[in-house]
Motif scaffolding. Structure first.
Motif, short mmCIF file in Angstrom:
data_model
loop_
_atom_site.label_atom_id
_atom_site.label_comp_id
_atom_site.label_asym_id
_atom_site.label_seq_id
_atom_site.Cartn_x
_atom_site.Cartn_y
_atom_site.Cartn_z
N GLU A 1 48.97 35.01 46.03
CA GLU A 1 47.69 35.40 45.41
C GLU A 1 47.89 36.47 44.36
OE1 GLU A 1 44.53 34.32 48.95
OE2 GLU A 1 45.55 36.26 49.04
N ARG A 2 48.76 37.43 44.62
CA ARG A 2 49.03 38.48 43.62
C ARG A 2 49.60 37.84 42.36
NH1 ARG A 2 51.33 44.22 44.80
NH2 ARG A 2 49.31 44.25 45.82
N GLU B 1 46.78 36.03 40.40
CA GLU B 1 45.91 36.99 39.71
C GLU B 1 46.45 37.36 38.34
OE1 GLU B 1 45.83 40.30 42.37
OE2 GLU B 1 44.51 39.30 43.82
N ARG B 2 47.75 37.32 38.19
CA ARG B 2 48.40 37.81 36.96
C ARG B 2 48.69 36.71 35.95
NH1 ARG B 2 48.93 41.38 40.69
NH2 ARG B 2 49.62 43.51 40.33
#
Length: 178
Positions: free
Chosen positions: A25-26, A29-30
């Motif tokens: 997920e991180r 997000e990017r």
């Protein structure tokens, strides 16, 4: 109840839901949708392909193979996909799959870990099927992390160090209890 087997199931659920998923997920997000579907060459997979593959693999091996749901996986399509599927749609698919995997494992009787299932034409124990998914998820998560770092030229900052001790910077409180 088999304590060792129950602990194996519990730790497997933890790694899938509370370790690998937040790291993916991180990354998502990017990244833009275009970055998610970028591939360094024709022989390599994009992050998008890897997410489709993780969802297909985990569903086939755990929800279907261990849990007994009908298996309709098209593995080749996971890798053949070239059209952009939006980040939010890929994220939703992965979260739904892992929720189904988690529910299947939560209700599985750990005393039956040595039961044999036929998955992808292979006779494997349930223990081996769960281990396969966790190991496979770990390996593919590592590929997603590396590609994200390459595409963003950024540290994903998963850990902070306090007195030389690694402190996770991505974990959330446990979402399930045993």
């Amino acid at each position: 109840m088999n304590d060792t087997g129950q602990e194996f199931i519990s730790r497997s659920r933890y790694h899938l839901i509370e370790d690998f998923l937040p790291k993916i997920e991180r990354c998502l997000e990017r990244l833009t949708d275009e970055q998610i579907w970028w591939r360094p060459n024709a022989q390599s997979n994009s992050i998008g392909n890897l997410l489709l593959h993780l969802s297909g693999n985990a569903r086939q091996w755990i929800v279907c193979g261990v849990g007994g749901a009908a298996d309709s996986r098209d593995r080749d399509a996971e890798f053949a996909q070239r059209d952009v599927i939006a980040r939010d749609d890929l994220h939703s698919l992965l979260k739904r799959t892992l929720a189904d995997v988690d529910a299947t494992l939560a209700q599985f009787d750990a005393n039956r870990l040595l039961d044999v299932r036929t998955i992808q034409g292979l006779d494997v124990s349930v223990l081996e099927a769960v281990l396969h998914v966790v190991e496979h998820f770990s390996m593919q998560t590592g590929q997603i992390l590396m590609m994200t770092k390459m595409l963003t030229n950024a540290d994903l900052a998963f850990y902070e160090f306090d007195d030389s001790k690694a402190v996770p910077n991505w974990k959330t409180e446990s979402t399930h209890s045993e």
